[in-house]
Structures are given as C-alpha cells and as structure tokens.
Design a protein around this motif. Structure first.
Motif, PDB file in Angstrom:
ATOM      1  N   ARG A  37      52.335  35.045  50.802  1.00 28.78           N
ATOM      2  CA  ARG A  37      51.428  34.048  50.237  1.00 28.78           C
ATOM      3  C   ARG A  37      51.485  34.018  48.707  1.00 28.78           C
ATOM      4  NH1 ARG A  37      47.143  31.128  51.998  1.00 28.78           N
ATOM      5  NH2 ARG A  37      45.395  30.787  50.571  1.00 28.78           N
ATOM      6  N   ASP A  38      51.758  35.155  48.096  1.00 25.96           N
ATOM      7  CA  ASP A  38      51.724  35.233  46.639  1.00 25.96           C
ATOM      8  C   ASP A  38      53.068  34.916  45.994  1.00 25.96           C
ATOM      9  OD1 ASP A  38      52.907  37.439  47.715  1.00 25.96           O
ATOM     10  OD2 ASP A  38      52.100  38.857  46.237  1.00 25.96           O
ATOM     11  N   HIS A  39      54.077  34.563  46.785  1.00 24.35           N
ATOM     12  CA  HIS A  39      55.399  34.253  46.239  1.00 24.35           C
ATOM     13  C   HIS A  39      55.441  32.786  45.799  1.00 24.35           C
ATOM     14  CE1 HIS A  39      59.599  34.644  45.471  1.00 24.35           C
ATOM     15  NE2 HIS A  39      59.958  33.772  46.394  1.00 24.35           N
ATOM     16  N   ILE A  40      55.592  32.566  44.478  1.00 20.76           N
ATOM     17  CA  ILE A  40      55.518  31.211  43.925  1.00 20.76           C
ATOM     18  C   ILE A  40      56.637  30.329  44.463  1.00 20.76           C
ATOM     19  CG2 ILE A  40      55.705  29.898  41.767  1.00 20.76           C
ATOM     20  CD1 ILE A  40      54.335  32.229  40.364  1.00 20.76           C
ATOM     21  N   GLY A  41      57.814  30.912  44.657  1.00 22.44           N
ATOM     22  CA  GLY A  41      58.957  30.116  45.113  1.00 22.44           C
ATOM     23  C   GLY A  41      58.700  29.406  46.427  1.00 22.44           C
ATOM     24  N   ASN A  42      57.974  30.046  47.344  1.00 25.96           N
ATOM     25  CA  ASN A  42      57.673  29.391  48.632  1.00 25.96           C
ATOM     26  C   ASN A  42      56.848  28.133  48.436  1.00 25.96           C
ATOM     27  OD1 ASN A  42      59.049  31.331  50.096  1.00 25.96           O
ATOM     28  ND2 ASN A  42      57.239  32.617  50.387  1.00 25.96           N
ATOM     29  N   TRP A  43      55.852  28.211  47.557  1.00 26.26           N
ATOM     30  CA  TRP A  43      55.006  27.043  47.294  1.00 26.26           C
ATOM     31  C   TRP A  43      55.795  25.921  46.622  1.00 26.26           C
ATOM     32  CZ3 TRP A  43      50.359  26.920  49.518  1.00 26.26           C
ATOM     33  CH2 TRP A  43      49.718  28.119  49.814  1.00 26.26           C
ATOM     34  N   VAL A  44      56.618  26.288  45.650  1.00 25.55           N
ATOM     35  CA  VAL A  44      57.380  25.278  44.897  1.00 25.55           C
ATOM     36  C   VAL A  44      58.379  24.564  45.812  1.00 25.55           C
ATOM     37  CG1 VAL A  44      59.040  24.953  43.012  1.00 25.55           C
ATOM     38  CG2 VAL A  44      57.074  26.475  42.696  1.00 25.55           C
ATOM     39  N   LYS A  45      59.052  25.321  46.686  1.00 23.71           N
ATOM     40  CA  LYS A  45      60.010  24.705  47.608  1.00 23.71           C
ATOM     41  C   LYS A  45      59.303  23.763  48.585  1.00 23.71           C
ATOM     42  CE  LYS A  45      63.278  28.568  47.486  1.00 23.71           C
ATOM     43  NZ  LYS A  45      63.836  29.716  48.255  1.00 23.71           N
ATOM     44  N   TYR A  46      58.130  24.181  49.026  1.00 26.37           N
ATOM     45  CA  TYR A  46      57.356  23.349  49.950  1.00 26.37           C
ATOM     46  C   TYR A  46      56.966  22.033  49.270  1.00 26.37           C
ATOM     47  CZ  TYR A  46      53.921  22.480  53.713  1.00 26.37           C
ATOM     48  OH  TYR A  46      53.224  21.958  54.782  1.00 26.37           O
ATOM     49  N   GLU A  64      47.832  22.345  44.865  1.00 29.81           N
ATOM     50  CA  GLU A  64      46.431  22.747  44.746  1.00 29.81           C
ATOM     51  C   GLU A  64      46.152  24.011  45.553  1.00 29.81           C
ATOM     52  OE1 GLU A  64      44.207  21.648  42.766  1.00 29.81           O
ATOM     53  OE2 GLU A  64      45.246  19.879  41.986  1.00 29.81           O
ATOM     54  N   ARG A  65      46.754  24.102  46.723  1.00 32.55           N
ATOM     55  CA  ARG A  65      46.585  25.324  47.529  1.00 32.55           C
ATOM     56  C   ARG A  65      47.195  26.525  46.824  1.00 32.55           C
ATOM     57  NH1 ARG A  65      49.372  24.020  52.987  1.00 32.55           N
ATOM     58  NH2 ARG A  65      49.019  26.257  53.302  1.00 32.55           N
ATOM     59  N   SER A  66      48.355  26.307  46.173  1.00 33.11           N
ATOM     60  CA  SER A  66      49.004  27.420  45.478  1.00 33.11           C
ATOM     61  C   SER A  66      48.147  27.904  44.303  1.00 33.11           C
ATOM     62  CB  SER A  66      50.389  27.005  44.980  1.00 33.11           C
ATOM     63  OG  SER A  66      50.291  26.039  43.954  1.00 33.11           O
ATOM     64  N   LEU A  67      47.459  26.960  43.623  1.00 29.39           N
ATOM     65  CA  LEU A  67      46.610  27.345  42.494  1.00 29.39           C
ATOM     66  C   LEU A  67      45.378  28.115  42.962  1.00 29.39           C
ATOM     67  CD1 LEU A  67      46.869  24.111  40.328  1.00 29.39           C
ATOM     68  CD2 LEU A  67      47.851  26.360  39.818  1.00 29.39           C
ATOM     69  N   TRP A  77      51.378  25.893  36.982  1.00 28.22           N
ATOM     70  CA  TRP A  77      50.842  24.717  36.286  1.00 28.22           C
ATOM     71  C   TRP A  77      51.965  23.854  35.725  1.00 28.22           C
ATOM     72  CZ3 TRP A  77      46.021  23.209  36.867  1.00 28.22           C
ATOM     73  CH2 TRP A  77      45.028  24.144  37.155  1.00 28.22           C
ATOM     74  N   ILE A  78      52.981  24.501  35.171  1.00 34.11           N
ATOM     75  CA  ILE A  78      54.090  23.746  34.584  1.00 34.11           C
ATOM     76  C   ILE A  78      54.868  23.009  35.669  1.00 34.11           C
ATOM     77  CG2 ILE A  78      56.319  24.018  33.418  1.00 34.11           C
ATOM     78  CD1 ILE A  78      54.970  26.284  31.784  1.00 34.11           C
ATOM     79  N   ARG A  79      55.121  23.667  36.800  1.00 31.65           N
ATOM     80  CA  ARG A  79      55.823  22.999  37.906  1.00 31.65           C
ATOM     81  C   ARG A  79      55.010  21.815  38.429  1.00 31.65           C
ATOM     82  NH1 ARG A  79      60.163  25.585  40.386  1.00 31.65           N
ATOM     83  NH2 ARG A  79      61.002  27.162  38.956  1.00 31.65           N
ATOM     84  N   TYR A  80      53.699  21.974  38.480  1.00 31.64           N
ATOM     85  CA  TYR A  80      52.812  20.901  38.936  1.00 31.64           C
ATOM     86  C   TYR A  80      52.920  19.696  38.005  1.00 31.64           C
ATOM     87  CZ  TYR A  80      48.544  19.119  41.253  1.00 31.64           C
ATOM     88  OH  TYR A  80      47.631  18.379  41.973  1.00 31.64           O
ATOM     89  N   PHE A  97      47.279  19.013  32.812  1.00 37.81           N
ATOM     90  CA  PHE A  97      47.392  19.737  31.544  1.00 37.81           C
ATOM     91  C   PHE A  97      46.011  20.097  31.004  1.00 37.81           C
ATOM     92  CE2 PHE A  97      51.839  18.087  30.768  1.00 37.81           C
ATOM     93  CZ  PHE A  97      52.408  19.338  30.636  1.00 37.81           C
ATOM     94  N   ASP A  98      45.061  19.171  31.125  1.00 36.62           N
ATOM     95  CA  ASP A  98      43.697  19.455  30.659  1.00 36.62           C
ATOM     96  C   ASP A  98      43.118  20.676  31.373  1.00 36.62           C
ATOM     97  OD1 ASP A  98      42.943  17.825  28.575  1.00 36.62           O
ATOM     98  OD2 ASP A  98      42.545  16.112  29.867  1.00 36.62           O
ATOM     99  N   ARG A  99      43.277  20.706  32.674  1.00 35.44           N
ATOM    100  CA  ARG A  99      42.776  21.853  33.440  1.00 35.44           C
ATOM    101  C   ARG A  99      43.498  23.136  33.050  1.00 35.44           C
ATOM    102  NH1 ARG A  99      43.927  19.972  39.316  1.00 35.44           N
ATOM    103  NH2 ARG A  99      43.307  22.128  39.779  1.00 35.44           N
ATOM    104  N   ALA A 100      44.823  23.036  32.857  1.00 37.44           N
ATOM    105  CA  ALA A 100      45.633  24.225  32.573  1.00 37.44           C
ATOM    106  C   ALA A 100      45.248  24.848  31.236  1.00 37.44           C
ATOM    107  CB  ALA A 100      47.113  23.857  32.587  1.00 37.44           C
ATOM    108  N   VAL A 101      45.106  24.027  30.185  1.00 40.11           N
ATOM    109  CA  VAL A 101      44.820  24.599  28.863  1.00 40.11           C
ATOM    110  C   VAL A 101      43.386  25.093  28.763  1.00 40.11           C
ATOM    111  CG1 VAL A 101      46.598  23.232  27.724  1.00 40.11           C
ATOM    112  CG2 VAL A 101      44.269  22.326  27.864  1.00 40.11           C
ATOM    113  N   GLN A 102      42.505  24.607  29.630  1.00 31.45           N
ATOM    114  CA  GLN A 102      41.150  25.163  29.652  1.00 31.45           C
ATOM    115  C   GLN A 102      41.142  26.548  30.273  1.00 31.45           C
ATOM    116  OE1 GLN A 102      38.417  22.437  31.525  1.00 31.45           O
ATOM    117  NE2 GLN A 102      38.877  20.784  30.082  1.00 31.45           N
ATOM    118  N   ILE A 103      41.985  26.746  31.291  1.00 29.45           N
ATOM    119  CA  ILE A 103      42.034  28.040  31.968  1.00 29.45           C
ATOM    120  C   ILE A 103      42.902  29.030  31.202  1.00 29.45           C
ATOM    121  CG2 ILE A 103      42.788  29.204  34.085  1.00 29.45           C
ATOM    122  CD1 ILE A 103      42.065  26.640  35.597  1.00 29.45           C
ATOM    123  N   LEU A 104      44.019  28.535  30.620  1.00 30.64           N
ATOM    124  CA  LEU A 104      44.971  29.408  29.919  1.00 30.64           C
ATOM    125  C   LEU A 104      45.203  28.902  28.495  1.00 30.64           C
ATOM    126  CD1 LEU A 104      47.584  29.703  32.819  1.00 30.64           C
ATOM    127  CD2 LEU A 104      45.886  31.420  32.173  1.00 30.64           C
TER     128      LEU A 104
END
Length: 344
Positions: A37-46, A64-67, A77-80, A97-104
């Motif tokens: 579940r924590d492997h980013i590549g699986n989410w990105v490929k999906y 959204e599920r991956s986040l 966030w960048i892939r999204y 981007f707005d959500r991403a820069v608020q969190i990070l």
C-alpha cells in the motif's frame, strides 16, 4: 538475472471485452496496492492506466486515495499536478498546487513547478502572487534570485531590484550582497548599482562579515572587468593591508586566531589574483614591488621553519641590497645576528 517479461498483447473486439479487460487490469492494480500500500509506484501506474483510457475521474480518485496513504510525499503531489497539466486541466492543477504548498511549504520543488506553470500559461499576476506567497516563508538564496529573474523577464526592472533589496534585508550577509551585485551586473546590466552594492557590503555589514577575502576579490574583479584598473588596484592594496597578507605579523596572527580553512584559501587566492593583476596592468616599479614582496615571504617561511638557516638570511640580505633598501638590509642582518646557533 531475471529477464523482464512483457505483458501479452490483448486484442479487444467489442465494448464488452473492453470492459472485461479494464476490470481485470483494475483488479490487478488493486491487488498490488493491497500487497504494498505504501509503494508510490503502484499508485502512479494505476493512475496512468486510467489516464491512458481517458478515465480522468478515476485517475483523480486513485491519486486522492494515494494521498490519504502518504500526504507528505512531494513526489505524489508532483505526479498529480503533472497528470492535470498533461491533460490541460489548469484549474485542477492550480487547486492541487495550492493544497500541496499549504501542506509542504518548505519543499522548493513544489513552488518552482507552481510558478513555472503560471508563467507558462501567461497569467503573470497570479504567478507574481505565488512568488509573494513563497517569499513569506523566507526561502533560500536561489528562490529570491529566481523571483528577480522572473521580474526581469517581465521587463519589470524596478520590481526586480526591489525583490533583491528585500533579499539582502532579510539575509544581511556577504553572500547575499555578492549575489545581489552579480545579478545587478550580469542580469540587469546596471554597473553603477553593482558598484553601490559592493560599497554597501563593506560599510553596512559587521566587519567580521564584510572584511572577507572573497568580498574584496569579487569587488576588484568587477572593477577590472569595467576597465577601472586604478579602482581595482586601490581595492587590492586596501585588502592586502587590512588582512595583513604581506606583513611579517600575518603568520603569527593566523596562528593566534583560528581561521577557517575556507578563509585561508580565499586569502591566498586574493593575493595571487593581485600578483596576476599587477603583472597584467602594473608598471615596472609595481611589478618589481610585488615580486620582491613574494620573495620576502618565501624567505620568511623558510626561516620560520629553521631560524638558523644562515644561507637564507644572506640571500634575503642580498635581495634587499640589490633593490637599494639599506634599512631593510640592516634589519635583516640584525635579525640574523640575534639568532645564536646552539652550542655543541
């Protein structure tokens, strides 16, 4: 080494087979996610699979599920955002981007990509607003200079200069002043402003910060590039006198004051740059003076290592005599006489 296996080619003949194929592939991706579940590549490929099949809402749902699993992953966030920009959903990308820069807010890559997108779509006011939001977090030097270059590209030279002045006010150091001067000279092409910044660096900062070898070296190199050779010579001589690069007391003070190796190297580079400058632009007297000082320092180093090396004392005295320095000759002999050799 295990060979990479390609997936078999699936031929779809009608809509029902197509939907069946999609269900099988989705089940495969869901199984992979349950397994890791924590492997980013699986989410990105999906998500990429859904994008390739024009199922954009499903792709968003996957992201959204991956986040929900790892919302602090800047790569997710960048892939999204890349997915949204590839398919020209600019407002969606903007919201992400707005959500991403608020969190990070401390991840510079997110801010860089955000302002790049706004500049590429030609929305300059929004791009400037994003830059201002970022500057409130007081990012590193590169962010400030990038902001100034953005204003320069927009032909807003006054705003660009204002950005750099804010930068040196927020980070009053030799590093920030030197970057400001370099930007003014090469990006803005304003020579008088660059000279003003160099002078402000020497007068406005604390002496411990301002009187560094690299400051004098860059200032004199700047004047040399402008053809102001007398100005450059004055700066070199002032720096050498201030930092005591030629005096006999320099070595003793260096031993007493523990200087960083970086500063020692920069001082050595400054002195070598002065010698090269005099050889290039100086008159005969100036060149001989520099060479004489260099030879004196070599003799001093040899005598610091062995004060009873009388060959070096005689060579030093001969050197001073050849240049007609009677007082220096007498001083060298008196120093040599004071060094009584050890008795056997």
């Amino acid at each position: 080494q295990e060979k990479h296996r390609l997936d078999p080619i699936v031929k779809v003949h009608d809509a029902e087979e197509y939907q069946s194929h999609l269900r099988d592939r989705r089940k495969h991706f869901e199984d992979n996610i349950r397994y890791r579940r924590d492997h980013i590549g699986n989410w990105v490929k999906y998500a990429r699979f859904e994008e390739d099949n024009k199922e954009f809402e499903r792709a968003r749902s996957v992201f959204e599920r991956s986040l929900e699993v790892d919302h602090r992953s800047s790569e997710l966030w960048i892939r999204y955002t890349q997915f949204e920009m590839r398919n020209e959903f600019i407002n969606h990308a903007r919201n992400i981007f707005d959500r991403a820069v608020q969190i990070l807010p401390r991840v510079d890559q997110l801010w860089y990509k955000y302002v790049f997108m706004e500049e590429m779509v030609g929305d300059i006011p929004k791009c400037r607003a994003v830059w201002e939001r970022w500057m409130k977090w007081l990012p590193d030097d590169n962010a400030w200079t990038s902001y100034a270059r953005f204003e320069t590209r927009c032909k807003q030279h006054g705003k660009a200069e204002s950005v750099m002045r804010r930068y040196v006010n927020e980070f009053p150091s030799a590093r920030s002043f030197l970057r400001f001067a370099k930007w003014a000279e090469f990006d803005l092409g304003n020579i008088s402003l660059a000279r003003e910044i160099f002078e402000a660096c020497l007068t406005d900062l604390e002496p411990e910060e301002a009187y560094q070898a690299r400051v004098f070296k860059q200032f004199s190199s700047f004047e040399e590039r402008q053809g102001e050779h007398e100005r450059a010579r004055v700066i070199y001589k002032y720096a050498i006198k201030l930092l005591k690069l030629e005096s006999s007391e320099a070595q003793n003070e260096k031993n007493e004051i523990d200087e960083p190796d970086y500063e020692k190297n920069k001082r050595a580079e400054l002195y070598l740059a002065y010698i090269a400058f005099e050889k290039k632009y100086g008159d005969r007297q100036g060149i001989e003076g520099v060479i004489l000082t260099k030879q004196r320092n070599e003799y001093k180093k040899r005598l610091d290592a062995d004060e009873h090396d009388y060959d070096s004392w005689f060579e030093w005295a001969k050197l001073e005599a050849e240049h007609g320095n009677e007082l220096e000759v007498r001083d060298v002999y008196e120093q040599a006489i004071s060094k009584i050799p050890p008795s056997d």
